[in-house]
Design an enzyme around this catalytic site. Structure first.
Site, short mmCIF file in Angstrom:
data_model
loop_
_atom_site.label_atom_id
_atom_site.label_comp_id
_atom_site.label_asym_id
_atom_site.label_seq_id
_atom_site.Cartn_x
_atom_site.Cartn_y
_atom_site.Cartn_z
N LYS A 89 101.27 71.57 47.08
CA LYS A 89 101.89 72.44 46.08
C LYS A 89 101.39 72.14 44.66
CE LYS A 89 105.93 74.02 48.58
NZ LYS A 89 107.40 74.19 48.61
N ARG A 109 107.32 69.29 56.25
CA ARG A 109 106.51 70.48 56.50
C ARG A 109 105.16 70.33 55.81
NH1 ARG A 109 105.53 75.52 54.08
NH2 ARG A 109 105.41 77.29 55.54
#
Length: 268
Positions: free
Chosen positions: A212, A248
């Site tokens: 991210k 995840r």
């Protein structure tokens, strides 16, 4: 410490921030999913709509057309493990569970449609409730909190209570702090540093920060998502240390290896 489960990401989207368009066919997506299982994934998360900042919505029929053949293909390949459908739409979740999915991973915490909580109760699958303020198109415009940790915990508690009121079993509910969803770098860092407060609510925690943009906020050289693997692993280890039960990730092999070492170093 017990190793958290690892959720491998299988995006069948043309516009996801890290791997959009890479899995352009059902065959490629199924092969990628099976490869992630070989690398140690405990569960596969199938997504047909990007929720990156600024992403455009996908119509229900298109999302079903993208995801359901992949779930069916994994089952046809005789993989009997866990499969999650990453969607905010009840109809997509219903089709996915009918095809063999075992979890509904919802970035809106069952808030997208009025019948989302009732649908989750009807399906009887596990449900991951993620925190997000706003919508993907605008969520990063100007996110503000007085106390991000307390507010995220309170808002996820309210969503869990709404799910249980609709008939979702408590033991089926997972909470996700929503790293990068309507949050600045400072908000994300605070949530990760105090993830134990979310864990203390008594629900298993799903954590996702793989590749991210927040990593580039700490390391400005990590412009490309593929340059953020080291940061992704560091965040996964931090989340595991604070009690996350599922991580995840895009990079399954590397994350599983790191988590195994962490568990070996701190077995108690």
């Amino acid at each position: 410490m017990p190793r958290p489960q690892v959720m491998g990401i299988v995006n069948v989207t043309p516009d996801s921030f890290s791997d959009g368009g890479r899995l352009a066919s059902v065959e490629a997506a199924v092969a990628h999913g099976l490869a992630l299982v070989e690398q140690g994934a405990d569960i596969l998360d199938i997504g047909g709509e990007s929720t990156r900042p600024g992403a455009e919505p996908v119509v229900e029929a298109e999302e079903i057309a993208r995801t359901i053949p992949v779930i069916e293909g994994l089952r046809a390949a005789h993989w009997a493990g866990l499969i999650s459908i990453d969607t905010m739409k009840p109809a997509v979740a219903r089709a996915a569970v009918a095809a063999g999915a075992t979890m509904w991973n919802d970035v809106t915490a069952l808030g997208f449609a009025p019948d989302s909580p009732a649908t989750a109760a009807e399906l009887g699958c596990d449900v991951a409730l993620m925190h997000m303020r706003g919508e993907p198109q605008s969520m990063q415009a100007d996110p503000r909190y007085d106390d991000v940790v307390a507010e995220v915990c309170a808002e996820l508690t309210a969503r869990a209570e709404a799910a249980m009121a609709a008939g979702v079993a408590r033991e089926r509910i997972w909470l996700d702090p929503g790293i990068g969803f309507g949050k600045t770098l400072a908000h994300n860092l605070a949530l990760i540093s105090h993830l134990d407060q979310l864990v203390d609510l008594g629900f298993p925690v799903l954590f996702g920060a793989s590749r991210k943009r927040m990593i580039a906020g700490v390391d400005p050289t990590a412009i490309d998502p593929g340059d953020r693997i080291g940061g992704s692993i560091a965040l996964a280890l931090a989340a595991a240390g604070h009690g996350a039960r599922m991580i995840r990730v895009h990079d399954v092999r590397e994350t599983v290896q790191a988590l195994r070492l962490l568990a070996a170093l701190f077995p108690d």
